[in-house]
Design a protein around this motif. Structure first.
Motif, PDB file in Angstrom:
ATOM      1  N   VAL A 710       0.861  -1.184   0.000  1.00  0.00           N
ATOM      2  CA  VAL A 710       0.000   0.000   0.000  1.00  0.00           C
ATOM      3  C   VAL A 710       0.895   1.231   0.000  1.00  0.00           C
ATOM      4  N   VAL A 711       0.903   1.973  -1.109  1.00  0.00           N
ATOM      5  CA  VAL A 711       1.698   3.199  -1.195  1.00  0.00           C
ATOM      6  C   VAL A 711       0.967   4.280  -0.400  1.00  0.00           C
ATOM      7  N   VAL A 712       1.640   4.801   0.628  1.00  0.00           N
ATOM      8  CA  VAL A 712       1.007   5.761   1.538  1.00  0.00           C
ATOM      9  C   VAL A 712       1.131   7.165   0.947  1.00  0.00           C
ATOM     10  N   PRO A 713       0.031   7.882   0.761  1.00  0.00           N
ATOM     11  CA  PRO A 713       0.113   9.256   0.257  1.00  0.00           C
ATOM     12  C   PRO A 713       0.958  10.128   1.190  1.00  0.00           C
ATOM     13  N   GLN A 714       1.643  11.085   0.605  1.00  0.00           N
ATOM     14  CA  GLN A 714       2.547  11.931   1.384  1.00  0.00           C
ATOM     15  C   GLN A 714       1.814  12.618   2.527  1.00  0.00           C
ATOM     16  N   ALA A 715       0.632  13.126   2.284  1.00  0.00           N
ATOM     17  CA  ALA A 715      -0.116  13.827   3.333  1.00  0.00           C
ATOM     18  C   ALA A 715      -0.452  12.892   4.486  1.00  0.00           C
ATOM     19  N   VAL A 716      -0.705  11.624   4.182  1.00  0.00           N
ATOM     20  CA  VAL A 716      -1.076  10.666   5.229  1.00  0.00           C
ATOM     21  C   VAL A 716       0.118  10.361   6.131  1.00  0.00           C
ATOM     22  N   THR A 717       1.324  10.391   5.571  1.00  0.00           N
ATOM     23  CA  THR A 717       2.507  10.115   6.407  1.00  0.00           C
ATOM     24  C   THR A 717       2.688  11.180   7.479  1.00  0.00           C
ATOM     25  N   ARG A 718       2.101  12.350   7.265  1.00  0.00           N
ATOM     26  CA  ARG A 718       2.270  13.448   8.219  1.00  0.00           C
ATOM     27  C   ARG A 718       1.145  13.516   9.239  1.00  0.00           C
ATOM     28  N   SER A 719       0.152  12.673   9.118  1.00  0.00           N
ATOM     29  CA  SER A 719      -1.002  12.700  10.021  1.00  0.00           C
ATOM     30  C   SER A 719      -1.174  11.349  10.685  1.00  0.00           C
ATOM     31  N   PRO A 720      -0.813  11.214  11.960  1.00  0.00           N
ATOM     32  CA  PRO A 720      -0.992   9.923  12.643  1.00  0.00           C
ATOM     33  C   PRO A 720      -2.434   9.434  12.614  1.00  0.00           C
ATOM     34  N   GLU A 721      -3.393  10.362  12.692  1.00  0.00           N
ATOM     35  CA  GLU A 721      -4.797   9.954  12.671  1.00  0.00           C
ATOM     36  C   GLU A 721      -5.168   9.335  11.323  1.00  0.00           C
ATOM     37  N   ASP A 722      -4.768   9.998  10.229  1.00  0.00           N
ATOM     38  CA  ASP A 722      -5.082   9.462   8.904  1.00  0.00           C
ATOM     39  C   ASP A 722      -4.312   8.162   8.639  1.00  0.00           C
ATOM     40  N   PHE A 723      -3.087   8.112   9.124  1.00  0.00           N
ATOM     41  CA  PHE A 723      -2.310   6.903   8.903  1.00  0.00           C
ATOM     42  C   PHE A 723      -2.909   5.732   9.661  1.00  0.00           C
ATOM     43  N   LEU A 724      -3.408   5.973  10.852  1.00  0.00           N
ATOM     44  CA  LEU A 724      -4.060   4.901  11.602  1.00  0.00           C
ATOM     45  C   LEU A 724      -5.290   4.409  10.854  1.00  0.00           C
ATOM     46  N   ASP A 725      -6.035   5.335  10.251  1.00  0.00           N
ATOM     47  CA  ASP A 725      -7.177   4.919   9.425  1.00  0.00           C
ATOM     48  C   ASP A 725      -6.725   4.003   8.301  1.00  0.00           C
ATOM     49  N   LEU A 726      -5.618   4.360   7.645  1.00  0.00           N
ATOM     50  CA  LEU A 726      -5.108   3.541   6.537  1.00  0.00           C
ATOM     51  C   LEU A 726      -4.711   2.150   7.036  1.00  0.00           C
ATOM     52  N   LEU A 727      -4.042   2.083   8.174  1.00  0.00           N
ATOM     53  CA  LEU A 727      -3.612   0.787   8.708  1.00  0.00           C
ATOM     54  C   LEU A 727      -4.807  -0.114   8.998  1.00  0.00           C
ATOM     55  N   VAL A 728      -5.880   0.482   9.499  1.00  0.00           N
ATOM     56  CA  VAL A 728      -7.070  -0.303   9.830  1.00  0.00           C
ATOM     57  C   VAL A 728      -7.811  -0.717   8.562  1.00  0.00           C
ATOM     58  N   SER A 729      -8.027   0.240   7.656  1.00  0.00           N
ATOM     59  CA  SER A 729      -8.850  -0.045   6.478  1.00  0.00           C
ATOM     60  C   SER A 729      -8.171  -1.035   5.536  1.00  0.00           C
ATOM     61  N   HIS A 730      -6.865  -0.991   5.424  1.00  0.00           N
ATOM     62  CA  HIS A 730      -6.156  -1.909   4.533  1.00  0.00           C
ATOM     63  C   HIS A 730      -5.692  -3.170   5.241  1.00  0.00           C
ATOM     64  N   ARG A 731      -5.981  -3.271   6.526  1.00  0.00           N
ATOM     65  CA  ARG A 731      -5.610  -4.445   7.319  1.00  0.00           C
ATOM     66  C   ARG A 731      -4.114  -4.768   7.169  1.00  0.00           C
ATOM     67  N   VAL A 732      -3.318  -3.734   7.435  1.00  0.00           N
ATOM     68  CA  VAL A 732      -1.861  -3.859   7.346  1.00  0.00           C
ATOM     69  C   VAL A 732      -1.367  -4.830   8.411  1.00  0.00           C
ATOM     70  N   THR A 733      -0.451  -5.705   8.014  1.00  0.00           N
ATOM     71  CA  THR A 733       0.071  -6.705   8.951  1.00  0.00           C
ATOM     72  C   THR A 733       1.520  -6.448   9.353  1.00  0.00           C
ATOM     73  N   VAL A 734       2.315  -5.823   8.473  1.00  0.00           N
ATOM     74  CA  VAL A 734       3.723  -5.559   8.771  1.00  0.00           C
ATOM     75  C   VAL A 734       3.973  -4.068   8.562  1.00  0.00           C
ATOM     76  N   LEU A 735       4.340  -3.390   9.643  1.00  0.00           N
ATOM     77  CA  LEU A 735       4.561  -1.950   9.591  1.00  0.00           C
ATOM     78  C   LEU A 735       6.027  -1.647   9.874  1.00  0.00           C
ATOM     79  N   ASN A 736       6.626  -0.792   9.053  1.00  0.00           N
ATOM     80  CA  ASN A 736       8.009  -0.364   9.248  1.00  0.00           C
ATOM     81  C   ASN A 736       8.010   1.114   9.585  1.00  0.00           C
ATOM     82  N   GLN A 737       8.706   1.483  10.673  1.00  0.00           N
ATOM     83  CA  GLN A 737       8.670   2.853  11.152  1.00  0.00           C
ATOM     84  C   GLN A 737      10.010   3.276  11.745  1.00  0.00           C
TER      85      GLN A 737
END
Length: 906
Positions: A710-737
């Protein structure tokens, strides 16, 4: 119980006298005549010596501290005459006024109050009614508790004794002195005179003066020009001396603790003889030789060539005070300097001069010196020095009571005045016994045991080759080297390139979703076809193996097929993130001379000003690209060809292009697979810029195993709230941070955001920065470590993204827990070397060196830096670029990457 609470160097003092007697006899400032102490009028106030006053003051602050007592315990076997022993004590306190002196305030100043002699109380506790086993236990309890009974210095004498009867011919004598009236020199005087008064020899000769006379003389003598001369010397020696930061097992408490322990160790007889021979050859005492080696060891542990070590002297330089009991000791600071990598023989000369000069200026009380120099106040450590060294002769051998066998009883050290203190005792037969005392709040016993082994090994090395540079002396043995850097597992080298592995995956699951960006999706088949068309187009432009193709694209659906298409063409990609400043992009394009850049129309104008080569504009050239074949191009590159070149930040100078190969990347995934069990069920976000090498891990960790990226939009990388939405909606299993990026999600967890509970993450991989484990506590409270594994992976671009692996456990979040970097991936070695190329001891900071097939090819167009940083394996065959000892068995002769800016502790 022993006299371990006493710190002195009476043996060094005697040896020092032997060495400088001739110098003093020659005249000059050092040989100035001094007025000898004389008895003073007892009718007026009797001042304390400087040392007594400091000890009196400290004991008032902490009256119950063991630090301010000198315990002696003796097992007496044979027909003991208790009355004769009591008379001997009475004679001793009559002879030495200091033992019947109390301390009172005259206004605001303490003074000595000397009582008239009286019979000494020596109570006897009869334990013979107890069973034999209980007698020993009870005797041990009584002896061990005796030092803990505080003295009231205003009301009682500073010495007490008791006798424990275990049998008719079996006793334990326990004597406790307060430090204000006794030091280690005094213990020897006490032993000899008690023996004489008991009946073992002639009566002691009359004393010319008492300690109160010496105290008055000291106050009068240490003034004016005498004091100024000494102070000037110490200012020059110690002004600005930095604290000695030894690596500790636990963070240093804000307020220093005094609880201590000690590790005893032995000096082999052959080593002792070599030490004596080495000292004789260089006109140094055993004290000086051991001090020099101790400072070298502390330098290895701290990375410093300027090491201050404290010692104590008896203060008895005048013949009139040689037979006095009293507190005469003073602390001196020996600043060991080993700049320029001298030989140990050369260092001995430096240490000799330092010691002699320090002894010549020993009269300044340490407390006065601290007041004069005013080091920065720090309640967590002692001023001016934190490591100490003392050497003394065996003290209790002077107890010779007729008809009795005398045995010294020992107890564990309870107090540590300094971070570490090396104590060496010279027995009557010339053998040496060592003890390394330490503060338990800072060090584990195992760490201190290791330090003693390293000291002995260092002594073995320097006595065998005293003329070799200090950097050539190794303190670790073969077993430790094997433990520090075990041989890596040699895997079969990859037989294919990254894009070829992807092609096999695309053929196996063509309809599975490979890449997602917003509402756009590409299946594996669609991704492969788009990449193939670009690859054919690039080949027609002349690119191929070892070519570099720039990629200047925003995050979007085109990014992944473009990177894959460059690889399929045979070339390697050069990330040109459009967010970079124009001058950085211009530098990279000029440095690489990349012939082609793939971009979109929005960036053409900017690129035209900094790039004279060919541009492939995806949106403008869409028709030409669509006409290219959708089939896989014939392979032209090999696993040893370049896959990408990523530039460093340039924070330490000119940015450098790091050259990585397909083999580097594939072996990373092969070795990491055992920890992650990569799967087609996994969903990975491409969170990081493709110019940051963690993106390599995200790209191929998902796509080479059939997962979804899942390619994360640049704006989403700057918003923890939006990024959390992406992690939930796409059912991400492996996160690198990076740890800093993850703080936003930790904050949401701390706030109780319910979306945290909806996550299906099985792993969070940290990289790119130091991980502060305690900061993760709010996250772990919501998602325990069984639901979501937290993994710390240290790595750098030059070693292909990740080098080590560590899975956090609950204990890692405890206060004061270590911050583990982890273990090398199984085909790599990681070892820490000091500035001289020697392996740093476990727990000691050093420079990280990585060896194995993860090490990059080198820096693009920077052969001088490639030779410097990509050096031969320090454990492989020795060569001109490797100064470390080649003692590690079985190490393959692979390259090693040296990080000049990275240091850590194991």
């Amino acid at each position: 119980m022993s006299t371990g609470g006493v710190r002195t160097t009476e043996r060094a003092e005697a040896l020092r006298e032997e060495l400088i007697r001739a110098r003093l006899a020659g005249g000059g400032a050092r040989a100035q005549r001094r007025v000898s102490p004389r008895p003073v009028d007892r009718g007026g106030p009797l001042p304390l010596s400087y040392g007594q006053q400091q000890m009196w003051f400290l004991s008032r602050l902490e009256p119950d501290s063991w630090e301010y007592v000198v315990p002696v315990a003796l097992r007496l076997r044979g027909p003991l005459d208790v009355d004769a022993l009591r008379r001997a004590f009475t004679g001793l306190v009559e002879r030495h006024e200091i033992l019947r002196t109390r301390y009172a305030l005259a206004g605001v100043e303490p003074v000595q109050v000397i009582d008239l002699p009286r019979p000494f109380e020596l109570p006897v506790e009869d334990l013979t009614a107890l069973p034999t086993v209980d007698r020993e236990r009870r005797a041990a309890e009584l002896a061990a508790s005796a030092p803990g009974e505080a003295f009231d210095l205003e009301a009682e004498w500073p010495v007490r004794a008791s006798l424990l009867r275990l049998g008719a011919d079996d006793h334990i004598l326990v004597v406790i002195f307060h430090h204000v009236a006794c030091d280690a020199w005094s213990v020897r005087v006490f032993a000899e005179e008690l023996s004489a008064l008991y009946g073992a020899g002639p009566a002691p000769a009359p004393l010319p003066i008492q300690f109160a006379d010496y105290a008055a003389w000291e106050r009068e003598h240490l003034t004016g020009g005498v004091l100024q001369r000494h102070l000037d010397y110490w200012r020059g020696q110690l002004d600005g001396v930095p604290p000695l930061e030894l690596p500790t097992d636990r963070p240093r408490p804000a307020t220093r603790g005094w609880v201590g322990d000690a590790v005893p160790f032995a000096f082999p007889a052959a080593l002792t003889e070599r030490l004596r021979s080495l000292g004789a050859a260089h006109d140094t005492t055993l004290f000086m030789t051991l001090l020099a080696a101790y400072q070298v060891l502390l330098g290895r542990y701290t990375g410093r060539t300027d090491v201050p070590v404290g010692t104590v002297v008896s203060g008895r330089t005048l013949p009139e005070v040689q037979r006095l009991i009293g507190y005469g000791i003073n602390s001196l600071v020996m600043r060991g300097r080993a700049e320029g990598d001298p030989s140990f023989a050369e260092l001995l000369g430096r240490v000799r001069e330092t010691v002699l000069a320090a002894f010549d200026h020993q009269e300044v009380p340490f407390a006065r010196l601290v007041d004069e120099l005013q080091p920065q106040r720090d309640m967590s450590r002692t001023p001016l020095f934190q490591a100490a060294f003392t050497m003394h002769e065996e003290r209790t051998g002077a107890f010779a009571l007729p008809g009795l066998t005398v045995e010294t009883l020992s107890a564990p050290t309870r107090v540590a005045r300094f971070d570490v203190t090396l104590q060496v005792e010279e027995a009557a037969d010339g053998s040496l016994r060592g003890t390394l005392e330490y503060v338990t709040a800072l060090f584990d016993r195992s760490t201190v045991e290791r330090m003693t082994r390293h000291l002995v090994r260092l002594l073995e090395s320097v006595t065998a080759a005293p003329d070799a540079p200090l950097s050539h002396h190794v303190v670790l043995d073969a077993d430790e080297l094997a433990l520090v850097a075990p041989p890596q597992e040699l895997l079969d080298p990859p037989a294919r390139c990254v894009h070829e592995v992807f092609e096999e995956r695309a053929a196996a699951c063509p309809d599975a979703v490979a890449v997602v960006y917003g509402g756009e999706r590409l299946t594996y088949a669609e991704l492969n076809e788009r990449a193939n068309r670009l690859a054919h187009h690039l080949r027609d432009l002349g690119v191929g193996p070892e070519s570099l193709v720039g990629v200047s694209l925003e995050r979007g659906i085109d990014l992944v097929p473009t990177l894959l298409g460059v690889l399929k063409s045979g070339a390697a990609y050069l990330p040109l993130d459009p967010a970079y400043p124009a001058d950085r992009l211009a530098f990279m394009l000029a440095d690489t001379a990349a012939p082609v850049v793939v971009t979109v129309a929005a960036h053409v104008e900017k690129l035209r000003t900094i790039h004279s080569g060919r541009l492939v504009v995806l949106d403008e050239d869409a028709a030409a690209l669509a006409a290219r074949p959708a089939t896989n191009p014939a392979p032209v590159s090999t696993p040893d060809n370049l896959i990408y070149v990523i530039y460093t930040s340039g924070s330490t100078g000119r940015p450098k292009g790091v050259c990585l190969t397909h083999a580097n990347v594939l072996r990373l995934l092969t070795t990491a697979e055992e920890h992650y069990a990569f799967s087609a069920r996994d969903v990975w976000p491409l969170f990081h810029s493709y110019a940051f090498d963690v993106s390599v891990w995200e790209l191929w960790g998902s796509l080479l195993y059939g997962g979804r990226l899942v390619v994360v939009p640049q704006a989403v990388t700057r918003s923890p709230e939006d990024f959390l939405d992406l992690l939930v909606s796409h059912r991400v299993t492996v996160l690198n941070q990076t740890p800093s990026a993850f703080r936003g999600l930790v904050a949401l967890a701390a706030e109780g955001d319910r979306r945290i509970d909806a996550l299906v993450l099985r792993a969070v991989v940290f990289a790119g920065e130091k991980l502060e484990v305690p900061e993760l506590a709010p996250w772990v409270a919501r998602r325990d470590l069984e639901r979501t594994a937290l993994l710390n992976m240290y790595g750098i671009t030059e070693t292909t993204v990740h080098t080590t692996y560590y899975r956090l456990v609950d204990a890692d979040l405890a206060p004061g827990a270590a911050n583990p970097v982890g273990y090398p991936l199984r085909d790599l070695t990681v070892y820490l070397l000091d500035a001289d190329g020697n392996v740093a001891p476990i727990g000691v900071a050093g420079e990280i060196h990585v060896g194995g097939p993860g090490v990059a090819r080198g820096y693009l167009n920077r052969p001088e830096l490639t030779a410097e940083r990509f050096v031969p394996d320090p454990f492989g065959p020795p060569g001109p670029a490797s100064t470390a000892a080649a003692t590690w068995p079985g190490a393959p002769p692979m390259g090693a990457w040296s990080s000049s800016g990275a240091s850590t502790t194991r």
